[in-house]
Design a protein around this motif. Structure first.
Motif, mmCIF file in Angstrom:
data_model
loop_
_atom_site.group_PDB
_atom_site.id
_atom_site.type_symbol
_atom_site.label_atom_id
_atom_site.label_comp_id
_atom_site.label_asym_id
_atom_site.label_seq_id
_atom_site.Cartn_x
_atom_site.Cartn_y
_atom_site.Cartn_z
ATOM 1 N N THR A 33 31.562 20.482 42.926
ATOM 2 C CA THR A 33 30.589 19.525 43.462
ATOM 3 C C THR A 33 30.846 19.182 44.928
ATOM 4 O O THR A 33 30.141 18.366 45.496
ATOM 5 N N VAL A 34 31.805 19.783 45.526
ATOM 6 C CA VAL A 34 32.199 19.455 46.898
ATOM 7 C C VAL A 34 31.367 20.249 47.904
ATOM 8 O O VAL A 34 30.717 21.228 47.544
ATOM 9 N N PRO A 35 31.397 19.872 49.184
ATOM 10 C CA PRO A 35 30.803 20.736 50.211
ATOM 11 C C PRO A 35 31.643 21.997 50.375
ATOM 12 O O PRO A 35 32.793 22.050 49.926
ATOM 13 N N LEU A 36 31.082 23.007 51.018
ATOM 14 C CA LEU A 36 31.894 24.174 51.357
ATOM 15 C C LEU A 36 32.995 23.704 52.297
ATOM 16 O O LEU A 36 32.708 23.051 53.304
ATOM 17 N N PRO A 37 34.253 23.988 52.003
ATOM 18 C CA PRO A 37 35.359 23.460 52.804
ATOM 19 C C PRO A 37 35.390 24.035 54.220
ATOM 20 O O PRO A 37 35.109 25.214 54.426
ATOM 21 N N GLU A 38 35.777 23.190 55.169
ATOM 22 C CA GLU A 38 35.947 23.647 56.552
ATOM 23 C C GLU A 38 36.973 24.762 56.634
ATOM 24 O O GLU A 38 36.879 25.645 57.477
ATOM 25 N N SER A 39 37.952 24.750 55.755
ATOM 26 C CA SER A 39 39.030 25.752 55.793
ATOM 27 C C SER A 39 38.533 27.165 55.480
ATOM 28 O O SER A 39 39.219 28.138 55.773
ATOM 29 N N PHE A 40 37.343 27.312 54.902
ATOM 30 C CA PHE A 40 36.822 28.643 54.606
ATOM 31 C C PHE A 40 36.585 29.463 55.870
ATOM 32 O O PHE A 40 36.501 30.684 55.792
ATOM 33 N N VAL A 41 36.478 28.827 57.028
ATOM 34 C CA VAL A 41 36.296 29.597 58.269
ATOM 35 C C VAL A 41 37.520 30.464 58.550
ATOM 36 O O VAL A 41 37.441 31.408 59.339
ATOM 37 N N ASN A 42 38.651 30.196 57.902
ATOM 38 C CA ASN A 42 39.863 31.004 58.046
ATOM 39 C C ASN A 42 39.812 32.293 57.226
ATOM 40 O O ASN A 42 40.678 33.148 57.369
ATOM 41 N N LEU A 43 38.812 32.430 56.377
ATOM 42 C CA LEU A 43 38.733 33.574 55.465
ATOM 43 C C LEU A 43 37.981 34.719 56.137
ATOM 44 O O LEU A 43 36.892 35.111 55.733
ATOM 45 N N THR A 44 38.588 35.280 57.151
ATOM 46 C CA THR A 44 37.933 36.291 57.978
ATOM 47 C C THR A 44 37.857 37.664 57.316
ATOM 48 O O THR A 44 37.160 38.539 57.817
ATOM 49 N N GLU A 45 38.537 37.859 56.205
ATOM 50 C CA GLU A 45 38.532 39.147 55.515
ATOM 51 C C GLU A 45 37.529 39.193 54.358
ATOM 52 O O GLU A 45 37.402 40.230 53.706
ATOM 53 N N LEU A 46 36.821 38.098 54.105
ATOM 54 C CA LEU A 46 35.906 38.054 52.961
ATOM 55 C C LEU A 46 34.821 39.109 53.069
ATOM 56 O O LEU A 46 34.221 39.291 54.121
ATOM 57 N N VAL A 47 34.535 39.766 51.958
ATOM 58 C CA VAL A 47 33.407 40.684 51.864
ATOM 59 C C VAL A 47 32.300 40.011 51.051
ATOM 60 O O VAL A 47 31.201 39.853 51.531
ATOM 61 N N PRO A 48 32.567 39.574 49.801
ATOM 62 C CA PRO A 48 31.579 38.730 49.148
ATOM 63 C C PRO A 48 32.061 37.265 49.083
ATOM 64 O O PRO A 48 33.240 37.003 48.860
ATOM 65 N N LEU A 49 31.137 36.375 49.311
ATOM 66 C CA LEU A 49 31.336 34.953 49.013
ATOM 67 C C LEU A 49 30.184 34.592 48.089
ATOM 68 O O LEU A 49 29.033 34.460 48.517
ATOM 69 N N ASP A 50 30.483 34.497 46.827
ATOM 70 C CA ASP A 50 29.471 34.392 45.780
ATOM 71 C C ASP A 50 29.728 33.092 45.012
ATOM 72 O O ASP A 50 30.630 33.035 44.180
ATOM 73 N N VAL A 51 28.964 32.047 45.336
ATOM 74 C CA VAL A 51 29.192 30.729 44.729
ATOM 75 C C VAL A 51 27.900 30.096 44.175
ATOM 76 O O VAL A 51 27.692 28.897 44.300
ATOM 77 N N PRO A 52 27.038 30.872 43.506
ATOM 78 C CA PRO A 52 25.804 30.283 42.993
ATOM 79 C C PRO A 52 26.038 29.446 41.739
ATOM 80 O O PRO A 52 27.086 29.536 41.098
ATOM 81 N N ASN A 53 25.039 28.640 41.429
ATOM 82 C CA ASN A 53 25.029 27.866 40.190
ATOM 83 C C ASN A 53 26.233 26.956 40.031
ATOM 84 O O ASN A 53 26.882 26.928 38.998
ATOM 85 N N ASN A 54 26.536 26.256 41.103
ATOM 86 C CA ASN A 54 27.517 25.186 41.076
ATOM 87 C C ASN A 54 26.761 23.917 41.453
ATOM 88 O O ASN A 54 25.535 23.861 41.307
ATOM 89 N N ARG A 55 27.459 22.955 41.970
ATOM 90 C CA ARG A 55 26.823 21.740 42.483
ATOM 91 C C ARG A 55 27.353 21.456 43.879
ATOM 92 O O ARG A 55 27.580 20.311 44.244
ATOM 93 N N LEU A 56 27.579 22.535 44.642
ATOM 94 C CA LEU A 56 28.048 22.375 46.016
ATOM 95 C C LEU A 56 26.974 21.635 46.813
ATOM 96 O O LEU A 56 25.784 21.908 46.657
ATOM 97 N N GLY A 57 27.389 20.705 47.655
ATOM 98 C CA GLY A 57 26.425 19.913 48.397
ATOM 99 C C GLY A 57 26.777 19.787 49.859
ATOM 100 O O GLY A 57 27.830 20.230 50.308
ATOM 101 N N GLY A 58 25.878 19.177 50.594
ATOM 102 C CA GLY A 58 26.111 18.915 52.005
ATOM 103 C C GLY A 58 25.509 19.965 52.910
ATOM 104 O O GLY A 58 24.881 20.920 52.476
ATOM 105 N N MET A 59 25.733 19.759 54.207
ATOM 106 C CA MET A 59 25.212 20.655 55.220
ATOM 107 C C MET A 59 26.219 21.768 55.508
ATOM 108 O O MET A 59 27.425 21.563 55.397
ATOM 109 N N VAL A 60 25.703 22.907 55.903
ATOM 110 C CA VAL A 60 26.541 24.044 56.294
ATOM 111 C C VAL A 60 26.380 24.214 57.801
ATOM 112 O O VAL A 60 25.282 24.514 58.266
#
Length: 108
Positions: A33-60
């Motif tokens: 239920t949290v916003p996407l964390p600011e720390s995710f900007v450190n994940l420079t090697e990500l190929v998929p970021l697949d987070v559907p059907n949660n309750r993530l909120g806030g602005m990106v």
């Protein structure tokens, strides 16, 4: 790789940003239920970021995904995200799904 689909997990996600070598995140159909964390900007090697059907909120923030130069799949659908659609996306992006949120603005 982190694959946790349909597990009903919840809680903070920011700890994942401390794993810069992480290349694969699939967290679909959980109870985050949290916003996407600011720390995710450190994940420079990500190929998929697949987070559907949660309750993530806030602005990106617009530049949120800019450092993820290998990102090919960005799935944010069916959450509670809002604000402008991020337009500073990596050129590597092939699949971008944001339906069933409250984004506004033009599609990049």
């Amino acid at each position: 790789k982190l694959f946790l689909a349909s597990t009903k997990f919840s809680g903070p996600l920011s700890v994942l940003g401390n794993c810069p070598a992480l290349q694969f995140i699939v967290l679909k159909a959980n109870s985050f239920t949290v916003p996407l964390p600011e720390s995710f900007v450190n994940l420079t090697e990500l190929v998929p970021l697949d987070v559907p059907n949660n309750r993530l909120g806030g602005m990106v923030p617009n530049s949120y995904f800019a450092s993820m130069l290998k990102l090919e799949r960005l799935i944010l659908e069916s959450n509670y995200l809002n604000g402008l659609i991020p337009f500073d996306l990596p050129n590597s992006l092939k699949n971008f799904e944001i339906s069933n949120n409250a984004f506004t603005g033009a599609i990049p």
